[in-house]
Design an enzyme around this catalytic site. Structure first.
Site, short mmCIF file in Angstrom:
data_model
loop_
_atom_site.label_atom_id
_atom_site.label_comp_id
_atom_site.label_asym_id
_atom_site.label_seq_id
_atom_site.Cartn_x
_atom_site.Cartn_y
_atom_site.Cartn_z
CG HIS A 106 5.44 35.76 57.54
ND1 HIS A 106 6.45 35.22 56.79
CD2 HIS A 106 4.88 34.71 58.19
CE1 HIS A 106 6.51 33.91 56.97
NE2 HIS A 106 5.56 33.57 57.83
CG HIS A 148 0.83 31.38 57.47
ND1 HIS A 148 1.16 30.86 56.25
CD2 HIS A 148 2.01 31.64 58.10
CE1 HIS A 148 2.47 30.79 56.13
NE2 HIS A 148 3.02 31.27 57.24
CG HIS A 203 7.60 30.17 54.71
ND1 HIS A 203 6.70 30.86 53.95
CD2 HIS A 203 7.09 30.14 55.97
CE1 HIS A 203 5.69 31.24 54.72
NE2 HIS A 203 5.89 30.82 55.94
CD GLU A 209 10.60 29.95 61.84
OE1 GLU A 209 10.26 30.60 62.83
OE2 GLU A 209 9.79 29.39 61.07
CG ASP A 212 4.70 32.52 61.21
OD1 ASP A 212 4.04 32.18 60.23
OD2 ASP A 212 5.69 31.88 61.60
CG ASP A 213 0.97 30.49 61.75
OD1 ASP A 213 0.09 30.63 60.89
OD2 ASP A 213 2.08 29.98 61.53
#
Length: 374
Positions: A25, A27, A212, A215, A293-294
């Site tokens: 995961h 991006h 996704h 969340e 994630d980011d």
């Protein structure tokens, strides 16, 4: 799975950056180093928001629409700095380098080529640039890089079908191939069922379904994703714990949850790392793969997620090794790669434990140097 000890009792252990793992995961834009973003902005004569120049990592919350708007505005500002083939190649390569330093030997980086298409001649050249650099970076770093093509909830479902067909044309096995199809952005937008046709296209091509869900919205949305998108993995999915029946279904259908603790806290889903229900997911038998994630916006990378599991939840090395196994088994890595990585996990666990403090100094050099530069 070894039961977690008390959070305060086990904050040392084997070096986490030497634990073989997969990263499922991450991006594309969000993988950037903050220093890289600033250099790209300077290269193209663009001005970044103060949160990305003097206040990094930014304070974020997506509990309400204003919070999400702030997150999206910063993400869009970063994405606007990616304006040519060289920029795209740099992002892929640096993501591979950073993962390699953290013991990640298989990376599935998620990209929506629509965002970069205007600068390189279309969505097909955009994805081909990413795939080509993924192959080159895999050979050079030792971390195998595959690609997940992701559609956006903010666009029309017909756009998702176009991307699914593009992903299908580049579907393959191993590094430098498209291995999955996702659906990202604010899960409170759009109707999930409207994207089902795109996921059917992807599944027919043999791609993993990795949308996704769970969340920003709760277990009810996890259930919707299960019904309409037949996921192999769920990006986040952490709030499936809010409904025992939904969690039971996640476990029975062996849907891997890509849990990103720092993201959950930064976006206000949970108030602290200790509140992220990772132990409850594990106790229920859920398959979990930790993800960053980011990192660009959250200020932490993959090993930091393992460190949080160790510190906030008291997971011992056996439990952390099981999380690494979950990431490998939940990946789209070829069988020989999986077998080699799983053997590496066993070897890591068999090493004598050395007393040491948190591994961040060894594995988060890029993050620490960036903070020093702020």
């Amino acid at each position: 799975m070894t039961a977690p000890s008390s959070p305060a009792s086990n904050v040392t252990g084997r070096a986490l950056h030497t634990l073989p793992k997969a990263h499922l995961h991450l991006h594309f834009t969000g993988s950037m180093r903050i220093t890289t973003l600033r250099e790209l902005a300077d290269k193209h004569g663009l001005r970044l928001p103060p949160a990305l120049t003097t206040q990094w990592p930014p304070e974020l919350s997506a509990r309400d629409e204003r919070g999400w708007f702030r997150f999206q505005r910063l993400y869009d500002a970063a994405r606007a700095c990616v304006r040519d083939e060289a920029d795209m190649r740099r992002i892929v390569r640096e993501a591979a380098e950073d993962d390699a330093a953290e013991g990640s030997r298989w990376l599935e980086i998620q990209v929506d080529p629509t965002s970069y298409a205007p600068f390189v001649g279309g969505i097909t050249p955009a994805i081909e640039i990413v795939l080509d650099e993924a192959r080159a970076a895999s050979a050079d770093t030792g971390t195998q890089v595959a690609v997940v093509v992701a559609a956006s909830r903010m666009r029309h479902p017909l756009d998702a079908r176009t991307l699914a067909r593009l992903a299908a044309r580049h579907a393959g096995v191993g590094a430098g191939s498209v291995v999955g199809f996702g659906l990202s952005n604010d899960e409170r937008r759009g109707m999930t069922e409207d994207f089902a046709a795109a996921f059917r296209i992807a599944r027919r091509a043999g791609l993993a379904s990795v949308p996704h869900a769970g969340e920003l919205l709760g277990a009810d949305h996890v259930e919707v994703a299960l019904e309409h998108l037949a996921p192999d993995r769920l990006g986040h999915g952490v709030r499936s714990v809010e409904d025992p029946e939904v969690l039971r279904r996640v476990v029975e259908e062996q849907v891997v949850l890509e849990v990103c603790p720092t993201s959950n806290v930064a976006l206000g889903v949970y108030g602290s790392a200790a509140e992220v229900p990772l132990p409850r997911l594990l106790a229920a038998g859920a398959l979990v793969a930790l993800g960053a994630d980011d990192p660009l916006l959250f200020g932490s990378r993959l090993v930091d997620q393992y460190s949080l599991a160790r510190e906030a939840h008291g997971l011992d090395d056996a439990a952390l090794a099981q999380l690494a196994r979950g990431s490998i088994e939940g990946s789209q890595a070829p069988p020989d790669v999986r077998a080699r990585l799983l053997q590496g996990v066993d070897e890591w666990l068999g090493e004598p434990q050395r007393a040491m403090t948190v591994d961040r100094s060894a594995v988060s050099g890029a993050v620490c140097s960036a903070r020093d530069a702020v």
